[in-house]
Design an enzyme around this catalytic site. Structure first.
Site, PDB file in Angstrom:
ATOM      1  CB  SER A 228      -1.085  -0.287   1.010  1.00  0.00           C
ATOM      2  OG  SER A 228      -2.025   0.589   1.018  1.00  0.00           O
ATOM      3  CG  ASP A 459      -6.460  -2.700  -4.291  1.00  0.00           C
ATOM      4  OD1 ASP A 459      -6.885  -1.633  -2.962  1.00  0.00           O
ATOM      5  OD2 ASP A 459      -4.889  -2.635  -3.832  1.00  0.00           O
ATOM      6  CG  HIS A 488      -5.414  -2.575  -0.047  1.00  0.00           C
ATOM      7  ND1 HIS A 488      -4.562  -2.507  -0.874  1.00  0.00           N
ATOM      8  CD2 HIS A 488      -5.464  -1.814   1.094  1.00  0.00           C
ATOM      9  CE1 HIS A 488      -3.986  -1.422  -0.417  1.00  0.00           C
ATOM     10  NE2 HIS A 488      -3.918  -1.059   0.796  1.00  0.00           N
TER      11      HIS A 488
END
Length: 553
Positions: A228, A459, A488
């Site tokens: 991320s 995502d 994700h």
């Protein structure tokens, strides 16, 4: 990206933002780690409470709590003044299990910004395959301002008390209320910053910290796994210190052209799409949840529930802890947001069961699933660091008219998360530290050409288009795409094909020959075999702590 609420400290986290003009990468000679010589790391036993947390979260996968070690690293508050004030980063090492020296140290970051990398290190190690555990040490670290690093940033622990005012729909009342609240929060952050950390907590500062970590480890090159926001931090490091990268994996990829305002708007669209899909999944299993046989029926139930909770929040006092929990519309939205982050049985069934409990009159299970404390403070370190980084990485729009116009436009078609996300980021309107300009990702000589990226097409936290943007910038990179998946970050999330690419890269230096390769999605989960409308209520057993552990695993 908005943080996963239940799992804030330890899951794969993400964040996004403003499409501003990018600056050239800072050279290693200008305000870099080059003028600072970090001390060697002294590894020792970790604090007992930290070890217990690791044990409770991860030992079900692999007994990492028995081997994890800790160390502290002193680094400059301001790398332009390497001899000046120092702060401390908390590091962890989960050592390899093989004989002889390790193949290397994989430094990891879970995202956020604001996520605890000290905890993320043992998690990655536990989820690694046996050959990976034998070969590599995993190094986690709490970035500056985070967790066990010193100082740890906090703004206002009372800010998160439930029930909070309704996020609203951009109406005058909610706008007036939340502008006042977010301004006060930003002012509290500035007031609580005693050493000037808010001026030195941009992504570029953490880039230099990563370089200090590499040198303190005694490594010629950096091996990196970033999830991320950790993909943005890693790619920024590769841009500023390109010659110091060996292997780098980016998982759940931030689109660098959108940092940070526009990226949050992009999230709102996909979060709404993922949530709508989840509502359809609940309808598919109406025999279990009894919330509606059609998607629109479940949708109506959810939004009607939000409206009811605005007028009459659910309150419940846990007889074991004595703590009172409350669920208003914000708490419901923020918690069920997890279902739009990750497709898994634990997540999807857990929240559907919580909704079913409410319909059946079981307020205990409902509150234990979605509620937040009404007093006693709510740790806000993750939120504080998230804002401190994003609000100063780049200048956010200072015109509320622009915010109102942009969020109104998206809310009309995608209402689930839009205004919740707007108010999560609104302190940037009032932030008490000067914004800089972002690193121009990929704009550098000697850019490493061997980076490997992972991304799912649906995502929501880091939308798919961002990974394509990153791939264009990181020349020579390879991208593994999980088609149709809504999770994700996809490494260690159940796909043997995905994890095989991850292992082949770190163990043998192998990457796909093609620029982009595609792997299939895993398919939707099903409710547990024993689950039924009768078994979901009356026990009060679906606690947030249980969900937290299941989500992480």
């Amino acid at each position: 990206m908005k943080r996963i609420v239940v799992v804030a400290a330890v899951a794969c986290l993400g964040l996004t933002g403003l499409g501003a003009t990018s600056a050239q990468a800072e050279s290693p000679s200008a305000g870099s780690a080059g003028g600072f010589n970090p001390a060697s790391l002294k590894w020792h036993a970790c604090p007992a409470d930290f070890v217990k947390t690791v044990h409770d979260l991860y030992d079900v996968i692999y007994p990492v709590s028995k081997i994890v070690q800790c160390a502290e690293l002193s680094v400059p508050l301001d790398y332009a003044k390497p001899g000046g004030k120092k702060i401390t980063l908390q590091l962890t090492k989960t050592p390899h299990t093989g004989k002889g020296p390790a193949k290397g140290d994989i430094v990891v970051n879970p995202g956020g910004p604001g996520g605890s990398g000290a905890l993320f290190g043992p998690r990655v190690f536990a989820q690694n395959s046996a050959p990976m555990r034998e070969a590599y040490n995993v190094i986690g670290f709490d970035p500056r301002g985070v967790g066990m690093s010193v100082p740890a940033l906090t703004c206002d622990p009372n800010y998160g008390h439930a029930p909070r005012p309704d996020y609203g729909t951009g109406d005058r009342e909610s706008v007036r209320t939340w502008l006042k609240l977010t301004k006060a929060y930003a002012e509290s952050c500035a007031k609580n910053d005693k050493i000037g950390l808010l001026d030195h907590i941009k992504t570029i500062d953490s880039v230099h910290d990563v370089e200090s970590i590499r040198r303190a480890l005694g490594n010629d090159k950096l091996d990196w796994y970033g999830a991320s926001y950790g993909t943005y931090l890693g790619s920024a490091y590769a841009t500023v210190y390109p010659k110091n990268v060996d292997k780098m994996v980016l998982d759940g990829v931030v689109g660098p052209s959108d940092v940070w305002y526009d990226a949050n708007l992009n999230q709102d669209v996909q979060f709404d799409k993922n949530f709508e899909y989840y509502l359809g999944w609940i309808a598919k299993y109406d025999a279990t949840y009894k919330l509606g046989k059609k998607q629109r029926e479940v949708r109506d139930f959810f939004y009607d529930l939000r409206a009811k909770l605005k007028k009459n929040p659910v309150r419940y006092t846990d007889p074991d802890s004595g703590q009172t929990l409350a669920v208003g519309p914000d708490e419901l939205t923020d918690t069920i947001l997890n279902a739009a982050y990750r497709r898994s049985q634990a997540v999807w069934h857990g929240y559907a069961a919580g909704l079913a409990a409410y319909k059946a009159g079981d307020t205990a299970t409902f509150a234990l699933t979605f509620g937040g404390p009404t007093s006693g403070g709510v740790p806000d370190n993750g939120n504080a660091v998230y804002l401190a980084v994003q609000c100063t990485d780049v200048q956010w729009p200072l015109s509320w008219k622009k915010w109102q116009r942009d969020n109104d436009r998206i809310h009309r078609k995608h209402p689930f998360e839009t205004w919740a996300n707007a108010w999560f980021n609104a302190p940037c309107l009032f932030w008490g530290a000067k914004a800089g300009e972002p690193v121009d990702i990929g704009r550098t000589r000697d850019l490493p050409k061997n980076i490997l990226m992972f991304q799912s097409t649906h995502d929501a936290a880091t939308p798919y288009a961002g990974s394509l943007d990153m791939q264009r910038r990181l020349k020579g990179s390879r991208l593994v795409v999980q088609d149709g998946d809504r999770t994700h970050c996809i490494v260690h999330r159940g796909s043997a094909e995905v994890d095989a690419y991850f292992d082949a890269y770190f163990l043998r230096g192998e990457r796909p020959e093609e620029r982009t390769v595609h792997v299939p999605q895993l398919g939707d989960p099903t409710p547990p075999a024993q689950a039924s409308a009768k078994t979901l209520v009356g026990t009060g057993s679906l606690t947030a702590a249980r969900l937290k552990a299941d989500i992480i695993r």
